[in-house]
Write a protein that holds these residues in place. Structure first.
Motif, PDB file in Angstrom:
ATOM      1  N   GLU A 155       0.803  -1.221   0.000  1.00 55.96           N
ATOM      2  CA  GLU A 155       0.000   0.000   0.000  1.00 55.96           C
ATOM      3  C   GLU A 155       0.839   1.276   0.000  1.00 55.96           C
ATOM      4  O   GLU A 155       0.288   2.372  -0.125  1.00 55.96           O
ATOM      5  N   LEU A 156       2.137   1.147   0.130  1.00 59.55           N
ATOM      6  CA  LEU A 156       2.974   2.319   0.370  1.00 59.55           C
ATOM      7  C   LEU A 156       3.418   3.015  -0.913  1.00 59.55           C
ATOM      8  O   LEU A 156       3.665   2.366  -1.925  1.00 59.55           O
ATOM      9  N   PRO A 157       3.597   4.341  -0.846  1.00 60.46           N
ATOM     10  CA  PRO A 157       4.097   5.105  -2.001  1.00 60.46           C
ATOM     11  C   PRO A 157       5.625   5.062  -2.035  1.00 60.46           C
ATOM     12  O   PRO A 157       6.307   6.079  -1.836  1.00 60.46           O
ATOM     13  N   TRP A 158       6.195   3.906  -2.300  1.00 59.28           N
ATOM     14  CA  TRP A 158       7.641   3.725  -2.184  1.00 59.28           C
ATOM     15  C   TRP A 158       8.465   4.731  -2.979  1.00 59.28           C
ATOM     16  O   TRP A 158       9.526   5.170  -2.512  1.00 59.28           O
ATOM     17  N   PRO A 159       8.046   5.152  -4.178  1.00 57.23           N
ATOM     18  CA  PRO A 159       8.870   6.114  -4.925  1.00 57.23           C
ATOM     19  C   PRO A 159       9.030   7.471  -4.234  1.00 57.23           C
ATOM     20  O   PRO A 159       9.891   8.262  -4.624  1.00 57.23           O
ATOM     21  N   GLU A 160       8.201   7.750  -3.205  1.00 56.63           N
ATOM     22  CA  GLU A 160       8.309   9.008  -2.464  1.00 56.63           C
ATOM     23  C   GLU A 160       9.085   8.848  -1.160  1.00 56.63           C
ATOM     24  O   GLU A 160       9.387   9.842  -0.488  1.00 56.63           O
ATOM     25  N   VAL A 161       9.409   7.612  -0.792  1.00 51.26           N
ATOM     26  CA  VAL A 161      10.009   7.338   0.520  1.00 51.26           C
ATOM     27  C   VAL A 161      11.519   7.520   0.468  1.00 51.26           C
ATOM     28  O   VAL A 161      12.211   6.878  -0.321  1.00 51.26           O
ATOM     29  N   ARG A 162      12.031   8.400   1.334  1.00 48.23           N
ATOM     30  CA  ARG A 162      13.472   8.638   1.421  1.00 48.23           C
ATOM     31  C   ARG A 162      14.076   8.089   2.717  1.00 48.23           C
ATOM     32  O   ARG A 162      15.287   8.167   2.905  1.00 48.23           O
ATOM     33  N   LEU A 163      13.233   7.571   3.611  1.00 47.12           N
ATOM     34  CA  LEU A 163      13.753   7.056   4.875  1.00 47.12           C
ATOM     35  C   LEU A 163      12.921   5.866   5.338  1.00 47.12           C
ATOM     36  O   LEU A 163      11.694   5.953   5.428  1.00 47.12           O
ATOM     37  N   ILE A 164      13.612   4.757   5.622  1.00 50.08           N
ATOM     38  CA  ILE A 164      13.013   3.599   6.276  1.00 50.08           C
ATOM     39  C   ILE A 164      13.752   3.405   7.597  1.00 50.08           C
ATOM     40  O   ILE A 164      14.986   3.361   7.623  1.00 50.08           O
ATOM     41  N   VAL A 165      13.002   3.291   8.685  1.00 43.56           N
ATOM     42  CA  VAL A 165      13.592   3.012   9.992  1.00 43.56           C
ATOM     43  C   VAL A 165      13.102   1.644  10.451  1.00 43.56           C
ATOM     44  O   VAL A 165      11.892   1.442  10.628  1.00 43.56           O
ATOM     45  N   ASN A 166      14.029   0.708  10.611  1.00 41.81           N
ATOM     46  CA  ASN A 166      13.644  -0.586  11.170  1.00 41.81           C
ATOM     47  C   ASN A 166      13.707  -0.492  12.688  1.00 41.81           C
ATOM     48  O   ASN A 166      14.780  -0.450  13.288  1.00 41.81           O
ATOM     49  N   ALA A 167      12.542  -0.476  13.325  1.00 42.64           N
ATOM     50  CA  ALA A 167      12.443  -0.444  14.777  1.00 42.64           C
ATOM     51  C   ALA A 167      11.932  -1.767  15.317  1.00 42.64           C
ATOM     52  O   ALA A 167      11.559  -1.858  16.487  1.00 42.64           O
ATOM     53  N   PHE A 219      14.541  -2.535  -3.319  1.00 43.83           N
ATOM     54  CA  PHE A 219      14.999  -1.258  -2.788  1.00 43.83           C
ATOM     55  C   PHE A 219      15.185  -0.197  -3.874  1.00 43.83           C
ATOM     56  O   PHE A 219      15.246   0.991  -3.567  1.00 43.83           O
ATOM     57  N   THR A 220      15.254  -0.627  -5.123  1.00 41.08           N
ATOM     58  CA  THR A 220      15.382   0.366  -6.193  1.00 41.08           C
ATOM     59  C   THR A 220      14.099   1.170  -6.365  1.00 41.08           C
ATOM     60  O   THR A 220      14.091   2.183  -7.072  1.00 41.08           O
ATOM     61  N   ALA A 221      13.015   0.732  -5.719  1.00 36.64           N
ATOM     62  CA  ALA A 221      11.748   1.462  -5.803  1.00 36.64           C
ATOM     63  C   ALA A 221      11.759   2.730  -4.960  1.00 36.64           C
ATOM     64  O   ALA A 221      10.872   3.578  -5.108  1.00 36.64           O
ATOM     65  N   LEU A 222      12.738   2.894  -4.069  1.00 35.77           N
ATOM     66  CA  LEU A 222      12.771   4.044  -3.176  1.00 35.77           C
ATOM     67  C   LEU A 222      13.179   5.314  -3.919  1.00 35.77           C
ATOM     68  O   LEU A 222      13.775   5.268  -4.990  1.00 35.77           O
ATOM     69  N   ALA A 223      12.869   6.452  -3.307  1.00 32.23           N
ATOM     70  CA  ALA A 223      13.240   7.747  -3.883  1.00 32.23           C
ATOM     71  C   ALA A 223      14.758   7.891  -3.930  1.00 32.23           C
ATOM     72  O   ALA A 223      15.475   7.296  -3.120  1.00 32.23           O
ATOM     73  N   PRO A 224      15.279   8.665  -4.855  1.00 32.87           N
ATOM     74  CA  PRO A 224      16.728   8.896  -4.917  1.00 32.87           C
ATOM     75  C   PRO A 224      17.252   9.449  -3.592  1.00 32.87           C
ATOM     76  O   PRO A 224      16.603  10.281  -2.954  1.00 32.87           O
ATOM     77  N   GLY A 225      18.421   8.983  -3.183  1.00 34.08           N
ATOM     78  CA  GLY A 225      19.033   9.465  -1.947  1.00 34.08           C
ATOM     79  C   GLY A 225      18.437   8.883  -0.686  1.00 34.08           C
ATOM     80  O   GLY A 225      18.673   9.413   0.410  1.00 34.08           O
ATOM     81  N   ALA A 226      17.685   7.801  -0.814  1.00 35.12           N
ATOM     82  CA  ALA A 226      17.019   7.212   0.349  1.00 35.12           C
ATOM     83  C   ALA A 226      18.036   6.628   1.327  1.00 35.12           C
ATOM     84  O   ALA A 226      19.156   6.259   0.969  1.00 35.12           O
ATOM     85  N   LEU A 227      17.608   6.533   2.592  1.00 32.79           N
ATOM     86  CA  LEU A 227      18.413   5.957   3.664  1.00 32.79           C
ATOM     87  C   LEU A 227      17.599   4.882   4.361  1.00 32.79           C
ATOM     88  O   LEU A 227      16.422   5.079   4.681  1.00 32.79           O
ATOM     89  N   VAL A 228      18.228   3.745   4.610  1.00 36.18           N
ATOM     90  CA  VAL A 228      17.654   2.701   5.456  1.00 36.18           C
ATOM     91  C   VAL A 228      18.412   2.733   6.775  1.00 36.18           C
ATOM     92  O   VAL A 228      19.631   2.512   6.803  1.00 36.18           O
TER      93      VAL A 228
END
Length: 285
Positions: A187-199, A217-226
Motif C-alpha cells: 500500500e505504500l508510495p515507495w517512490p516518495e520514501v526517502r527514509l526507512i527506519v527498522n524499529a 529497494f530500487t523502488a525508493l526515492a533517490p538518496g534514500a536511507l535505510v
C-alpha cells in the motif's frame, strides 16, 4: 545487588547477553572520574515488577530497559517524563531517593543519529514537509521512532506483522499536519520514501532475517536511507540488500550511543561526550 557504597545502574532485558551497554557506561564512569557499576541482567517478563522495585534501593542510579520491557515497565513507575508519557514506552528509569521516573532517550537519540547522517527535516525544496517515512515494527522502539518522526514533521507509515498493533500505534497524536497510519507494504508510495527506519527486532542476532523479505529497494526515492536500529550483527540482511541495490544503509550504533549519553546524564548529572560511548562500542565489538 552489590554494596550500596558504589553507585549502580543496570540493563533489564531478555535476552541481555548481547548488549553493548555495559561497555559504554563503564567507559562513561571512567571518563567522568566517577565510581560506578553497570550490569546487564536477564529479566523475564514475569520478573519485571520485582526487578523494578529493587531499583528503589539506596545507591542505585536506575536502569536501561530493552526488549521486552519498554512498555510493560510503565505500570511499575511513579512518574513519567513528558516524552515517555506521549510515547508510551520507557527505556531509562531514574531513581531519585526511591522515587522512580521513567524517561525515553530513544527518541532524541534517534533524532541526533539521523541528523548526523544528514537526514534533512523541515520544509525545504529538496525535502518537502510531507515526505513520507516508513517505520517497521510497532513495539517500544517503534513508538519512539514514530514520536520522533512526527515531531520532525514527517508523515509516517507503520508496517508491522500484526496490523492491529500498527493501527494502535498510528493513533499516537501527531504534531501539526504530520500524521501516522498503518499500512501493508503493497500500500505504500515507495517512490516518495526517502527514509526507512527498522524499529523491529527482525535481524537481531539473526543474519538471515529481514523485516522486508523480497523488497525491491530500487523502488525508493533517490538518496534514500535505510536506518536499522539493530546493531548486532553490524550489517543486517536488511542493510546488505539495501546496499546491494545502491541504497545507503546504516545500523543503530549511533542511536545507541546517543541514547546512552542521555541516560548517563539523567543518572549522574554529568554530560559525557558521545564520542566516549562510540569509542567504547568500537572496542567492544
Amino acid at each position: 545487588m552489590s554494596s550500596p557504597d558504589v553507585p549502580r545502574a543496570f540493563l533489564y532485558a531478555d535476552p541481555a547477553a548481547h548488549s553493548l551497554s555495559p561497555a559504554m557506561h563503564r567507559a562513561a564512569f571512567r571518563h567522568a572520574g566517577l565510581r560506578g557499576e553497570y550490569t546487564a541482567l536477564r529479566v523475564s517478563a514475569g520478573e519485571l515488577g520485582e526487578a523494578v522495585a529493587r531499583l528503589r534501593e539506596p545507591g542505585v542510579l536506575g536502569a536501561n530497559l530493552s526488549l521486552p520491557h519498554k512498555e510493560a515497565a510503565l505500570a511499575h513507575l511513579d512518574d513519567l517524563s513528558e516524552a515517555a508519557r506521549a510515547i508510551g514506552a520507557v527505556n531509562t528509569v531514574v531513581n531519585r531517593q526511591g522515587h522512580l521516573t521513567g524517561e525515553n532517550t530513544d527518541a532524541p537519540g534517534l533524532s541526533a543519529a539521523l541528523g548526523e547522517l544528514g537526514v534533512v527535516f523541515g520544509r525545504n525544496e529538496t525535502h518537502p514537509t510531507n515526505d513520507p517515512v516508513v517505520v517497521l515494527g510497532a513495539g517500544g522502539a517503534a513508538r519512539a521512532a514514530v514520536y520522533t518522526l512526527l515531531g520532525l514533521e514527517r508523515n509516517v507509515y507503520i508496517v508491522n506483522r500484526t496490523r492491529e498493533r500498527a493501527e494502535e500505534l498510528a493513533r499516537m497524536p501527531g504534531f501539526g499536519e504530520a500524521k501516522a497510519r498503518a499500512a501493508d507494504p503493497h500500500e505504500l508510495p515507495w517512490p516518495e520514501v526517502r527514509l526507512i527506519v527498522n524499529a523491529s527486532s527482525a535481524g537481531l542476532d539473526a543474519p538471515d532475517e529481514t523485516p522486508l523479505p523480497g523488497f525491491d529497494f530500487t523502488a525508493l526515492a533517490p538518496g534514500a536511507l535505510v536506518y536499522d536500529m539493530v546493531y548486532r550483527p553490524r550489517e543486517t540482511r536488511l542493510m546488505r540488500e539495501a546496499r546491494a541495490a545502491g541504497v545507503r544503509a546504516e545500523n543503530g550504533l549511533s542511536m545507541l550511543a546517543h541514547q546512552a549519553r542521555l541516560a548517563f546524564l539523567a543518572w549522574t548529572g554529568v554530560d559525557v561526550p558521545t564520542g566516549v560511548f562510540l569509542e567504547a562500542l568500537e572496542v567492544a565489538r
